[in-house]
Design an enzyme around this catalytic site. Structure first.
Site, PDB file in Angstrom:
ATOM      1  N   GLU A  12       0.902  -1.166   0.000  1.00 40.30           N
ATOM      2  CA  GLU A  12       0.000   0.000   0.000  1.00 40.30           C
ATOM      3  C   GLU A  12       0.926   1.198   0.000  1.00 40.30           C
ATOM      4  O   GLU A  12       1.720   1.370   0.921  1.00 40.30           O
ATOM      5  CB  GLU A  12      -0.895  -0.085   1.238  1.00 40.30           C
ATOM      6  CG  GLU A  12      -2.044   0.873   1.217  1.00 40.30           C
ATOM      7  CD  GLU A  12      -1.768   2.047   2.119  1.00 40.30           C
ATOM      8  OE1 GLU A  12      -1.352   3.086   1.591  1.00 40.30           O
ATOM      9  OE2 GLU A  12      -1.945   1.922   3.334  1.00 40.30           O
ATOM     10  N   CYS A  43      -1.717   8.280   4.378  1.00 43.22           N
ATOM     11  CA  CYS A  43      -1.809   7.907   2.969  1.00 43.22           C
ATOM     12  C   CYS A  43      -3.090   8.445   2.342  1.00 43.22           C
ATOM     13  O   CYS A  43      -3.210   8.472   1.124  1.00 43.22           O
ATOM     14  CB  CYS A  43      -1.723   6.395   2.824  1.00 43.22           C
ATOM     15  SG  CYS A  43      -2.722   5.535   4.009  1.00 43.22           S
TER      16      CYS A  43
HETATM   17  P1  NAP Z   1       9.931   3.588   2.889  1.00 46.40           P
HETATM   18  O1  NAP Z   1      11.162   4.318   2.513  1.00 46.40           O
HETATM   19  O2  NAP Z   1       9.075   3.118   1.786  1.00 46.40           O
HETATM   20  O3  NAP Z   1      10.381   2.373   3.806  1.00 46.40           O
HETATM   21  C1  NAP Z   1       9.437   1.496   4.404  1.00 46.40           C
HETATM   22  C2  NAP Z   1      10.144   0.239   4.812  1.00 46.40           C
HETATM   23  O4  NAP Z   1      10.583  -0.473   3.658  1.00 46.40           O
HETATM   24  C3  NAP Z   1      11.372   0.500   5.644  1.00 46.40           C
HETATM   25  O5  NAP Z   1      11.401  -0.482   6.643  1.00 46.40           O
HETATM   26  C4  NAP Z   1      12.511   0.353   4.677  1.00 46.40           C
HETATM   27  O6  NAP Z   1      13.658  -0.166   5.302  1.00 46.40           O
HETATM   28  C5  NAP Z   1      11.993  -0.680   3.702  1.00 46.40           C
HETATM   29  N1  NAP Z   1      12.506  -0.478   2.364  1.00 46.40           N
HETATM   30  C6  NAP Z   1      12.406   0.641   1.615  1.00 46.40           C
HETATM   31  N2  NAP Z   1      12.990   0.466   0.421  1.00 46.40           N
HETATM   32  C7  NAP Z   1      13.455  -0.807   0.410  1.00 46.40           C
HETATM   33  C8  NAP Z   1      14.160  -1.598  -0.547  1.00 46.40           C
HETATM   34  N3  NAP Z   1      14.512  -1.104  -1.725  1.00 46.40           N
HETATM   35  N4  NAP Z   1      14.485  -2.857  -0.214  1.00 46.40           N
HETATM   36  C9  NAP Z   1      14.167  -3.369   0.989  1.00 46.40           C
HETATM   37  N5  NAP Z   1      13.515  -2.662   1.935  1.00 46.40           N
HETATM   38  C10 NAP Z   1      13.165  -1.411   1.655  1.00 46.40           C
HETATM   39  O7  NAP Z   1       8.992   4.444   3.810  1.00 46.40           O
HETATM   40  P2  NAP Z   1       9.281   5.167   5.185  1.00 46.40           P
HETATM   41  O8  NAP Z   1      10.657   4.936   5.677  1.00 46.40           O
HETATM   42  O9  NAP Z   1       8.183   4.739   6.042  1.00 46.40           O
HETATM   43  O10 NAP Z   1       9.078   6.700   4.811  1.00 46.40           O
HETATM   44  C11 NAP Z   1       9.763   7.323   3.764  1.00 46.40           C
HETATM   45  C12 NAP Z   1       8.777   7.941   2.781  1.00 46.40           C
HETATM   46  O11 NAP Z   1       7.762   6.996   2.419  1.00 46.40           O
HETATM   47  C13 NAP Z   1       7.981   9.099   3.333  1.00 46.40           C
HETATM   48  O12 NAP Z   1       8.627  10.336   3.240  1.00 46.40           O
HETATM   49  C14 NAP Z   1       6.751   9.057   2.469  1.00 46.40           C
HETATM   50  O13 NAP Z   1       6.942   9.718   1.257  1.00 46.40           O
HETATM   51  C15 NAP Z   1       6.528   7.631   2.174  1.00 46.40           C
HETATM   52  N6  NAP Z   1       5.457   7.016   2.983  1.00 46.40           N
HETATM   53  C16 NAP Z   1       4.220   6.952   2.431  1.00 46.40           C
HETATM   54  C17 NAP Z   1       3.194   6.369   3.153  1.00 46.40           C
HETATM   55  C18 NAP Z   1       1.835   6.261   2.593  1.00 46.40           C
HETATM   56  O14 NAP Z   1       0.985   5.766   3.285  1.00 46.40           O
HETATM   57  N7  NAP Z   1       1.600   6.678   1.391  1.00 46.40           N
HETATM   58  C19 NAP Z   1       3.415   5.853   4.415  1.00 46.40           C
HETATM   59  C20 NAP Z   1       4.693   5.925   4.956  1.00 46.40           C
HETATM   60  C21 NAP Z   1       5.696   6.507   4.209  1.00 46.40           C
HETATM   61  P3  NAP Z   1      14.703   0.775   6.032  1.00 46.40           P
HETATM   62  O15 NAP Z   1      13.998   1.943   6.597  1.00 46.40           O
HETATM   63  O16 NAP Z   1      15.280  -0.102   7.067  1.00 46.40           O
HETATM   64  O17 NAP Z   1      15.653   1.192   4.977  1.00 46.40           O
END
Ligand code: NAP
Length: 525
Positions: free
Chosen positions: A264, A301
């Site tokens: 999601e 989200c």
């Molecule tokens: P994220 O960067 O998507 O990361 C979420 C989880 O997935 C983290 O545990 C991360 O691990 C892991 N992950 C990310 N990329 C990966 C990859 N290439 N391979 C393996 N694991 C991976 O989201 P976030 O840290 O929660 O927040 C960052 C950004 O995501 C926010 O600024 C926002 O834009 C977006 N976000 C959107 C929503 C929504 O509901 N639309 C919700 C939350 C966040 P690590 O952190 O350990 O690297």
């Protein structure tokens, strides 16, 4: 008590070399506990335990699994102030939100327990044999949903409880009969460990097999990558960025045996403002939307990131009122310096885009460095249509108002959007019928359509659809919220001419569980 270790099944373990701390965004300092990232040995052990546990867990009855889910809920409640304090110190979110989210988490666990106690969710479908059918006899066929096997759940940054360790994905998977390995979110590893301890306690007290649940720490992509590639993992649940979700989806598709990733991801949740509604209630709508854009610092989200209307004095009045209202809102702390860093970067890039006009940008002092300044920007329809970068989610308290030339451009804009979780129509009751093409275009782009409301505030119930066409989710056929989300973790399975005494209770001739079943085309108990 927080140890900083991983739960490998029921055992605490911290043999890895890499350590990290969580961060208190309110105080702008690191928290004191040190967490040890899971090593490859620990990852393998967690997955092997989960595979073993799957066999035994699968044999537990629905009511035994329901007792497990209730015990998790009770054990989370027993963590009391420790949990709430840790949640607040790792997220910057206020105590009220922490307690509300805990309530939602408990409610989800209990809702799945009720679903299991009732039992009909397995969609038992029976076609009895017709041995003397010509030209060929019809066999006895009995179908139901069965669990996929061990699944990996990625904790979400923006829901440390409701979409993390014991959140919706975990509750649904455990209810389905799948052991769960959580890849804990690094921003709230302490909250995650406390909740994991509650799950382990519940597993032990209700006699669940060791390995039914594991919690792995990580502060980079390695642990998640290894889990998704592990041959014994059968599915993945994720909430987060499009970049992260898509990377995991691609990784899962490239495996020798591909597996589903239910991600999601981002959404800008378009809101269509029809002219008469704006004419009649621009100020009220502006107040409501200022609240919806800034709630939780825009870290939902379902935040309305895009408002679309047809150029008129009423739309101008609405933009002016929204700008005034949003400036009045008190800025709030974002989850982490990385999150506010991304917000500021994306905001500045949007503001610098040719053709974008800043209608409002909070300019006063904020009380702390991680407090986000809310903003509203406007753009004309042609510019918006000309650059898909403007269609991307900006995670945080910013919304864009698109001013269209006419209804046809409005329809074109909606049709050109990527898939979305929600779409909203703001309309007087008599005017909606004048825009059938806009409504149809919106329905085609979203998972949930809202009439005269706001998209934020996702009710947890069976009729909720939280998921939409890509990239809102990787599979729009499923919801991530509500008991129907259990369907992500199961597959249909048929028994042909199988002896009655060897069938699962759900499919036995006498229906010993008394569940609803479709028997020869008729729903009956
Ligand atoms: P994220 O960067 O998507 O990361 C979420 C989880 O997935 C983290 O545990 C991360 O691990 C892991 N992950 C990310 N990329 C990966 C990859 N290439 N391979 C393996 N694991 C991976 O989201 P976030 O840290 O929660 O927040 C960052 C950004 O995501 C926010 O600024 C926002 O834009 C977006 N976000 C959107 C929503 C929504 O509901 N639309 C919700 C939350 C966040 P690590 O952190 O350990 O690297």
């Amino acid at each position: 008590m927080i140890t900083g270790k991983n739960y490998i099944g029921n055992r605490l373990s911290g043999i890895g070399q890499k350590t990290y701390r969580t961060f208190n965004p309110l105080l702008n300092i690191e928290n004191s506990h040190e967490f040890v990232e899971a090593s490859i040995e620990e990852i393998n052990e967690a997955v092997f335990l989960a595979s073993d546990a799957y066999i035994e867990y699968n044999q537990k009855s629905g009511s035994e699994k329901a007792a497990f889910l209730h015990a998790i809920a009770d054990a989370i409640l027993a963590l009391d102030d420790d949990l709430i304090r840790t949640y607040c110190s790792e997220s910057g979110l206020p105590e009220g939100r922490a307690k509300g989210e805990r309530g939602r988490t408990i409610g989800q666990l209990r809702a799945f327990a009720d679903l299991l106690d009732e039992g009909s969710w397995v969609d038992a479908t029976i076609e009895t044999a017709i041995p003397d059918r010509t030209p060929a006899p019809k066999p006895d066929l009995r179908k139901m949903l069965v669990p996929l096997g061990p699944v990996v759940v990625f904790g979400a940054s923006n829901f440390p409880l409701a979409f993390s360790t014991a959140g919706g994905d975990t509750a649904a998977a455990l209810a389905a009969g799948c052991p769960v390995i959580v890849k804990s979110h690094p921003m709230h590893a302490g909250t995650g460990e406390l909740v994991a301890s509650a799950i382990i306690k519940a597993a032990e007290s209700t006699g669940m097999p060791n390995g039914v649940f594991s919690n792995l720490n990580s502060s980079g992509i390695e642990v998640g990558t290894q889990l998704v590639q592990h041959p014994q993992v059968k599915a993945v649940g994720f909430t987060g960025s499009i970049k992260g979700g898509r990377a995991l989806f691609d990784l899962a598709s490239q495996r020798e045996v591909p597996i589903p990733v239910f991600a999601e991801m981002g959404s800008i949740n378009p809101v269509v403002l029809l002219p008469e509604a704006l004419q009649n209630r621009a100020e009220t709508l502006a107040k409501t939307y200022a609240g919806s854009i800034t709630v939780g610092s825009g870290q939902f989200c379902t935040k309305p990131g895009l408002l679309v209307g047809i150029k008129s004095d009423a739309l101008t009045n609405f933009v002016n009122s929204l700008s005034q209202e949003i400036i009045k809102m008190e800025p709030s702390c974002m989850l982490h310096p990385n999150i506010i860093g991304a917000y500021e970067k994306n905001k500045q890039s949007a503001i610098g885009h040719e053709g974008l006009v800043v209608a409002a940008d909070y300019g006063d002092e904020v009380v702390g460095v991680n407090y986000a300044r809310q903003a509203v920007v406007t753009v004309d329809g042609k510019t918006f249509l000309g650059d898909t970068k403007l269609h991307q989610e900006i995670f945080g308290p910013l919304s864009m108002v698109v001013q269209c030339e006419d209804a046809s451009e409005l329809e074109q804009i909606i049709s050109n959007l990527e898939g979305q979780l929600t779409g909203t129509i703001i309309s007087e009751s008599n005017e909606i019928s004048e825009y059938p093409r806009v409504i149809a275009a919106l329905q085609n782009r979203v998972g949930r359509i809202i009439f005269n409301g706001v998209p934020t505030g996702v009710e947890v119930c069976a009729a909720m659809q939280h998921g939409g066409p890509y990239p809102a989710s990787t599979d729009s056929r499923f919801t991530a919220v509500g008991v129907q989300s259990i369907k992500r973790w199961v597959r249909p399975f048929s028994y042909q001419n199988w002896p009655d005494e060897l069938l699962p209770n759900e499919l036995k001739h006498d229906n010993p569980l008394g569940i609803n079943r479709l028997v020869n085309g008729t729903i009956m108990k």
